[in-house]
Design a protein around this motif. Sequence first.
Motif, short mmCIF file in Angstrom:
data_model
loop_
_atom_site.label_atom_id
_atom_site.label_comp_id
_atom_site.label_asym_id
_atom_site.label_seq_id
_atom_site.Cartn_x
_atom_site.Cartn_y
_atom_site.Cartn_z
N ILE A 96 25.18 41.30 25.28
CA ILE A 96 25.21 40.28 26.34
C ILE A 96 26.37 40.62 27.30
O ILE A 96 27.47 40.91 26.85
N PRO A 97 26.13 40.57 28.62
CA PRO A 97 27.23 40.91 29.53
C PRO A 97 28.36 39.89 29.49
O PRO A 97 28.17 38.75 29.08
N THR A 98 29.52 40.35 29.92
CA THR A 98 30.67 39.44 30.02
C THR A 98 30.98 39.26 31.50
O THR A 98 30.70 40.15 32.30
N VAL A 99 31.56 38.12 31.86
CA VAL A 99 31.86 37.89 33.28
C VAL A 99 33.36 37.95 33.53
O VAL A 99 34.16 37.66 32.65
N VAL A 100 33.70 38.33 34.74
CA VAL A 100 35.10 38.44 35.15
C VAL A 100 35.23 37.78 36.51
O VAL A 100 34.39 37.98 37.39
N TYR A 101 36.27 36.97 36.70
CA TYR A 101 36.47 36.27 37.98
C TYR A 101 37.68 36.84 38.71
O TYR A 101 38.63 37.30 38.08
N HIS A 102 37.62 36.74 40.03
CA HIS A 102 38.72 37.24 40.85
C HIS A 102 39.14 36.22 41.89
O HIS A 102 38.29 35.60 42.53
N SER A 103 40.45 36.12 42.07
CA SER A 103 40.97 35.33 43.20
C SER A 103 41.01 36.27 44.41
O SER A 103 40.82 37.49 44.26
N ARG A 104 41.32 35.71 45.56
CA ARG A 104 41.43 36.55 46.76
C ARG A 104 42.51 37.64 46.54
O ARG A 104 42.31 38.80 46.87
N GLY A 105 43.62 37.22 45.94
CA GLY A 105 44.71 38.18 45.68
C GLY A 105 44.25 39.26 44.70
O GLY A 105 44.62 40.43 44.84
N ASP A 106 43.46 38.89 43.72
CA ASP A 106 42.95 39.88 42.76
C ASP A 106 42.13 40.95 43.47
O ASP A 106 42.25 42.14 43.18
N ILE A 107 41.28 40.51 44.39
CA ILE A 107 40.42 41.47 45.12
C ILE A 107 41.30 42.40 45.95
O ILE A 107 41.09 43.61 45.99
N GLN A 108 42.33 41.80 46.58
CA GLN A 108 43.23 42.64 47.40
C GLN A 108 43.95 43.68 46.54
O GLN A 108 44.01 44.85 46.89
N ARG A 109 44.48 43.23 45.41
CA ARG A 109 45.22 44.18 44.56
C ARG A 109 44.29 45.25 44.00
O ARG A 109 44.65 46.42 43.91
N TRP A 110 43.08 44.86 43.63
CA TRP A 110 42.09 45.82 43.14
C TRP A 110 41.81 46.86 44.23
O TRP A 110 41.81 48.07 43.98
N THR A 111 41.62 46.37 45.45
CA THR A 111 41.33 47.27 46.56
C THR A 111 42.47 48.28 46.76
O THR A 111 42.23 49.48 46.95
N GLU A 112 43.72 47.81 46.66
CA GLU A 112 44.86 48.72 46.84
C GLU A 112 44.87 49.80 45.75
O GLU A 112 45.19 50.95 46.01
N LEU A 113 44.52 49.41 44.52
CA LEU A 113 44.50 50.39 43.43
C LEU A 113 43.44 51.45 43.70
O LEU A 113 43.64 52.64 43.48
N VAL A 114 42.29 51.01 44.20
CA VAL A 114 41.21 51.96 44.52
C VAL A 114 41.67 52.88 45.65
O VAL A 114 41.43 54.09 45.62
N CYS A 115 42.40 52.31 46.63
CA CYS A 115 42.91 53.14 47.73
C CYS A 115 43.85 54.22 47.20
O CYS A 115 43.80 55.37 47.63
N ARG A 116 44.71 53.85 46.24
CA ARG A 116 45.60 54.85 45.65
C ARG A 116 44.78 56.02 45.12
O ARG A 116 45.13 57.18 45.31
N CYS A 117 43.70 55.68 44.41
CA CYS A 117 42.88 56.72 43.77
C CYS A 117 42.25 57.62 44.83
O CYS A 117 42.29 58.85 44.73
N LEU A 118 41.66 57.00 45.82
CA LEU A 118 40.94 57.77 46.84
C LEU A 118 41.92 58.64 47.63
O LEU A 118 41.66 59.82 47.88
N THR B 106 46.22 43.19 31.36
CA THR B 106 46.35 43.17 32.82
C THR B 106 47.77 42.69 33.16
O THR B 106 48.31 41.83 32.46
N LEU B 107 48.34 43.23 34.23
CA LEU B 107 49.69 42.82 34.61
C LEU B 107 49.75 42.11 35.95
O LEU B 107 50.79 41.57 36.31
N SER B 108 48.65 42.17 36.70
CA SER B 108 48.75 41.57 38.03
C SER B 108 47.53 40.72 38.37
O SER B 108 47.28 40.45 39.53
N ARG B 109 46.78 40.33 37.34
CA ARG B 109 45.59 39.53 37.65
C ARG B 109 45.89 38.04 37.56
O ARG B 109 46.55 37.59 36.64
N GLU B 110 45.35 37.30 38.52
CA GLU B 110 45.61 35.86 38.59
C GLU B 110 44.51 35.04 37.92
O GLU B 110 44.75 34.22 37.05
N ALA B 111 43.27 35.25 38.40
CA ALA B 111 42.19 34.35 38.00
C ALA B 111 41.81 34.52 36.55
O ALA B 111 41.40 33.57 35.89
#
Length: 429
Positions: free
Chosen positions: A91-113, A283-288
């Motif tokens: 069964i799948p599991t769900v994960v929620y994000h706040s606006r800040g979570d999405i921003q921080r995730w995006t920055e991490l992806v930018c680092r990778c790219l 996780t060290l920087s997730r809010e939601a």
Amino acid sequence: MYWERDSETMPRDRLEELQLTRLRETIERASKAPFYEKAGLRDYSISSVSDITKLPFTTKQDLRDAYPYGMISVPLEEVVRLHSSSGTTGIPTVVYHSRGDIQRWTELVCRCLFMIGVRKHDVFQNMIGYGLFTGGLGLHYGAERLGCLTIPTGPGNTKRQLKFMKDFKATVIHVIPSYALHLADTLESMGIVPKDEFPNLRSAILGAEPHTEETREKIENFFGIQAFNSYGLSEMNGPGVAFECPEKNGMHIWEDAFLVEILDPDTLKPVGTGEHGELVITTLSREAMPILRYRTKDLTSIIEDPCPCGRSHRKIVRITGRSDDMMILKGVNIFPMQIEAVLNGMKHVGRNYQIILESRGHNDHMIVKVEVDSSLSIEDYKALESLRANIVRELRDEILISPEVVLCEPGGIPVAQGKAVRVLDNRSI
Ligand code: ADP
Ligand code: ZN
């Protein structure tokens, strides 16, 4: 060279201080989620990151039990997005994000790219699933933030995929390795030479499923490009958790966002330095939805040596599979990647394979379906029989049992839309 120089090259002592601060904040936040509230989290005193061992684990089952809202640690109005795992193992599991979570995730992806040389002039074709699956949107946000022309083709529709790659002169693609091999098969059957068709294509990001070093090389050689391994899981955002730098020797795991432990999956005690075990992440920087000591089931080890690229975040080695990918047949433990590694090393073997497990009487039976490559005629029975016997022998040497090997034509094994289905377990319980 770096997207966020200070964060990526931060000296280890400062990084550890930051981890400690963020770990405390994370515990504080997590304690507001109904699931952790029950665990009485506030009582834990944390004076160094190694005190993480005092905290309880979180498993996939816990996340399922907490469905739908048991893991949320902020008021619902602060949550802007929900994602879900692919449900590979149930069964799948769900994960929620706040606006800040999405921003921080995006920055991490930018680092990778940015780390692998992706810049705003790039044309980025994202062949990974959008929607609930995190692979598509995760990389999409990062690539757009970098300023790339981002093409959200998603997976499948191979003819259109190839047409877009050609017409828009894609320079970077994000693709599941098994699908990259399928693209290679398709191009080969059309008699198309990748370097002529896609002269601008430079890099592929390979993510979402285990694959061997040889599979990477096959993809690199066929397309004449560089391919980089990308690791992530929806419980930890999705892609952007760990990513190869141009050294291509392990994946930097962003330690200011994720606290990493490698534990013995049986005793749940830390393994020795550099030893293999289960990756456990906090996780060290997730809010939601902060998650403590998440048991990923993914098997890897940490490379402690500093990386010549200058990033201070440690690397993990290629994931060899999940502990629950392990098949037990006649008392022998076998991982699909062992089979892939053997097949990859053999001449005339094509790009796709599948393992089928069945019960025959009281015994387990393993069938390995293997595509042959186009250099072998499907009418050349003698050559086919000798290839089949060779595969059985090589597999037996590796996995200690002799599977039944069935050869099929290129394209004979169905290609999944998302992650490849490597094992079909039809055994009766
Ligand atoms: P599910 O657990 O349902 O498959 P996800 O879509 O979150 O859900 O997939 C994450 C999992 O995919 C990881 O835990 C890991 O097993 C696998 N994975 C992702 N990227 C890689 C990679 N680069 N190498 C090996 N395995 C990977
Ligand atoms: Zn590096």
